[in-house]
Every structure is written in structure tokens, then in C-alpha cells.
Design a protein around this motif. Sequence first.
Motif, PDB file in Angstrom:
ATOM      1  N   UNK A 166       0.858  -1.184   0.000  1.00 41.07           N
ATOM      2  CA  UNK A 166       0.000   0.000   0.000  1.00 41.07           C
ATOM      3  C   UNK A 166       0.898   1.239   0.000  1.00 41.07           C
ATOM      4  N   UNK A 167       0.827   2.079  -1.020  1.00 37.72           N
ATOM      5  CA  UNK A 167       1.706   3.251  -1.077  1.00 37.72           C
ATOM      6  C   UNK A 167       1.443   4.260   0.038  1.00 37.72           C
ATOM      7  N   UNK A 168       0.287   4.179   0.686  1.00 37.47           N
ATOM      8  CA  UNK A 168      -0.041   5.111   1.770  1.00 37.47           C
ATOM      9  C   UNK A 168       0.400   4.587   3.136  1.00 37.47           C
ATOM     10  N   UNK A 169       1.020   3.402   3.172  1.00 36.71           N
ATOM     11  CA  UNK A 169       1.397   2.753   4.422  1.00 36.71           C
ATOM     12  C   UNK A 169       2.900   2.848   4.654  1.00 36.71           C
ATOM     13  N   UNK A 170       3.293   3.287   5.836  1.00 39.47           N
ATOM     14  CA  UNK A 170       4.702   3.330   6.250  1.00 39.47           C
ATOM     15  C   UNK A 170       4.833   2.627   7.589  1.00 39.47           C
ATOM     16  N   UNK A 171       5.630   1.573   7.627  1.00 40.06           N
ATOM     17  CA  UNK A 171       5.880   0.857   8.874  1.00 40.06           C
ATOM     18  C   UNK A 171       6.821   1.691   9.728  1.00 40.06           C
ATOM     19  N   UNK A 172       6.524   1.798  11.026  1.00 43.45           N
ATOM     20  CA  UNK A 172       7.281   2.714  11.886  1.00 43.45           C
ATOM     21  C   UNK A 172       7.934   2.060  13.097  1.00 43.45           C
ATOM     22  N   UNK A 173       7.676   0.790  13.355  1.00 41.98           N
ATOM     23  CA  UNK A 173       8.334   0.160  14.499  1.00 41.98           C
ATOM     24  C   UNK A 173       7.813  -1.237  14.757  1.00 41.98           C
ATOM     25  N   UNK A 174       8.644  -2.031  15.404  1.00 41.49           N
ATOM     26  CA  UNK A 174       8.321  -3.420  15.704  1.00 41.49           C
ATOM     27  C   UNK A 174       8.656  -3.721  17.155  1.00 41.49           C
ATOM     28  N   UNK A 175       7.720  -4.340  17.853  1.00 44.51           N
ATOM     29  CA  UNK A 175       7.945  -4.828  19.220  1.00 44.51           C
ATOM     30  C   UNK A 175       7.654  -6.319  19.246  1.00 44.51           C
ATOM     31  N   UNK A 176       8.659  -7.108  19.607  1.00 46.00           N
ATOM     32  CA  UNK A 176       8.465  -8.544  19.779  1.00 46.00           C
ATOM     33  C   UNK A 176       8.021  -8.748  21.220  1.00 46.00           C
ATOM     34  N   UNK A 177       6.861  -9.359  21.404  1.00 44.81           N
ATOM     35  CA  UNK A 177       6.307  -9.547  22.747  1.00 44.81           C
ATOM     36  C   UNK A 177       6.614 -10.929  23.316  1.00 44.81           C
ATOM     37  N   UNK A 178       6.664 -11.933  22.454  1.00 45.50           N
ATOM     38  CA  UNK A 178       6.945 -13.295  22.918  1.00 45.50           C
ATOM     39  C   UNK A 178       7.381 -14.147  21.744  1.00 45.50           C
ATOM     40  N   UNK A 179       8.227 -15.102  22.032  1.00 48.09           N
ATOM     41  CA  UNK A 179       8.642 -16.095  21.045  1.00 48.09           C
ATOM     42  C   UNK A 179       8.633 -17.452  21.743  1.00 48.09           C
ATOM     43  N   UNK A 180       7.967 -18.414  21.127  1.00 46.72           N
ATOM     44  CA  UNK A 180       7.874 -19.752  21.693  1.00 46.72           C
ATOM     45  C   UNK A 180       8.494 -20.730  20.707  1.00 46.72           C
ATOM     46  N   UNK A 181       9.412 -21.547  21.217  1.00 51.26           N
ATOM     47  CA  UNK A 181      10.146 -22.497  20.377  1.00 51.26           C
ATOM     48  C   UNK A 181      10.839 -21.717  19.249  1.00 51.26           C
ATOM     49  N   UNK A 182      10.923 -22.263  18.066  1.00 49.46           N
ATOM     50  CA  UNK A 182      11.494 -21.533  16.944  1.00 49.46           C
ATOM     51  C   UNK A 182      13.008 -21.386  16.949  1.00 49.46           C
ATOM     52  N   UNK A 183      13.715 -22.289  17.633  1.00 52.61           N
ATOM     53  CA  UNK A 183      15.174 -22.247  17.641  1.00 52.61           C
ATOM     54  C   UNK A 183      15.723 -23.390  16.787  1.00 52.61           C
ATOM     55  N   UNK A 184      17.013 -23.564  16.824  1.00 53.92           N
ATOM     56  CA  UNK A 184      17.658 -24.644  16.059  1.00 53.92           C
ATOM     57  C   UNK A 184      17.181 -26.022  16.504  1.00 53.92           C
ATOM     58  N   UNK A 185      16.593 -26.110  17.688  1.00 52.30           N
ATOM     59  CA  UNK A 185      16.153 -27.392  18.234  1.00 52.30           C
ATOM     60  C   UNK A 185      14.686 -27.697  17.939  1.00 52.30           C
TER      61      UNK A 185
END
Length: 147
Positions: free
Chosen positions: A85-104
Amino acid sequence: MSRRKPRPRTTTAAAPAVTATSPCPCGLDAAYGECCGRFHAGAGGTAPTAELLMRSRYSAFVVRDEPYLLRTWAPETRPHDVDFDPALRWTGLDIEAATDGTAFHQHGTVTFTARFRHDGEPGSLHERSRFARHEGAWVYVDGDFID
């Protein structure tokens, strides 16, 4: 703050100027070229965790890197293209939680809030995203919006 979901559009506009030495849009304390930019360019291999893939995908939305977004999307849920969307500009990201998702792990989730401005109005997208391994690399599968 508004919690509107960004509306897809079929028109694209120029991506914001982000250079290799710019701060990385993902919010980590690193230059774009050393952080998410290396994954976008393919020079840094693939993101080693679901959280880093989430961050690099957010940065890909910021710089409008459609090939990277499609490459890191699970084949079973991948769209044919990404409309920015040309009218959309992303301005920031907050990671609140991450579950699993590692090399294991073979699966993982990342809960985040992404802030944006749409036609100058602030908003945010709150999502719990699911990731899985595909041919050894992390890919985005899908997500649920959180109110």
C-alpha cells in the motif's frame, strides 16, 4: 492508538530509503546491512530462529522486498505476489513473545506488534505468527490477529 489492519492495495510506491549503514528497521541495535539486510541479500544465509525471520520479514515489508517475503513464506500459504500500500509506512516493531522456533525446533510462534502510519494516521498490527521449517529454513506459515 488505532488497531486497524493495513488494507492491501494493488499499487506500489517507492520503498523508503534504507541503506546498508542505516539502523535496521527491525529494532535490533545493528546496521541494516549487518542485520536483516544480509538475509534479504542472501549473503547471510537464512534466519537461524523464527524470531529473526519475523524481524527480517518486518524489515522486508519496510523496504518492500517482495522476493524475500515470498521466498520466506511457506509454500502452502504463499500468495502469488505481495501488494504494498503506497499510503502505508511501517514505523516500528515490538516482539512480545517467542515460543520455540530455535535450532532445536521444527515449529515456533512469535507474537508482535508492528506500528505503522496509513495516510498519516497511526495504527498497529498485533499478531501471533506461526513459523515452521521448510527444507531446513524457517518460513512464515500464517498468523492470527490479536485484538
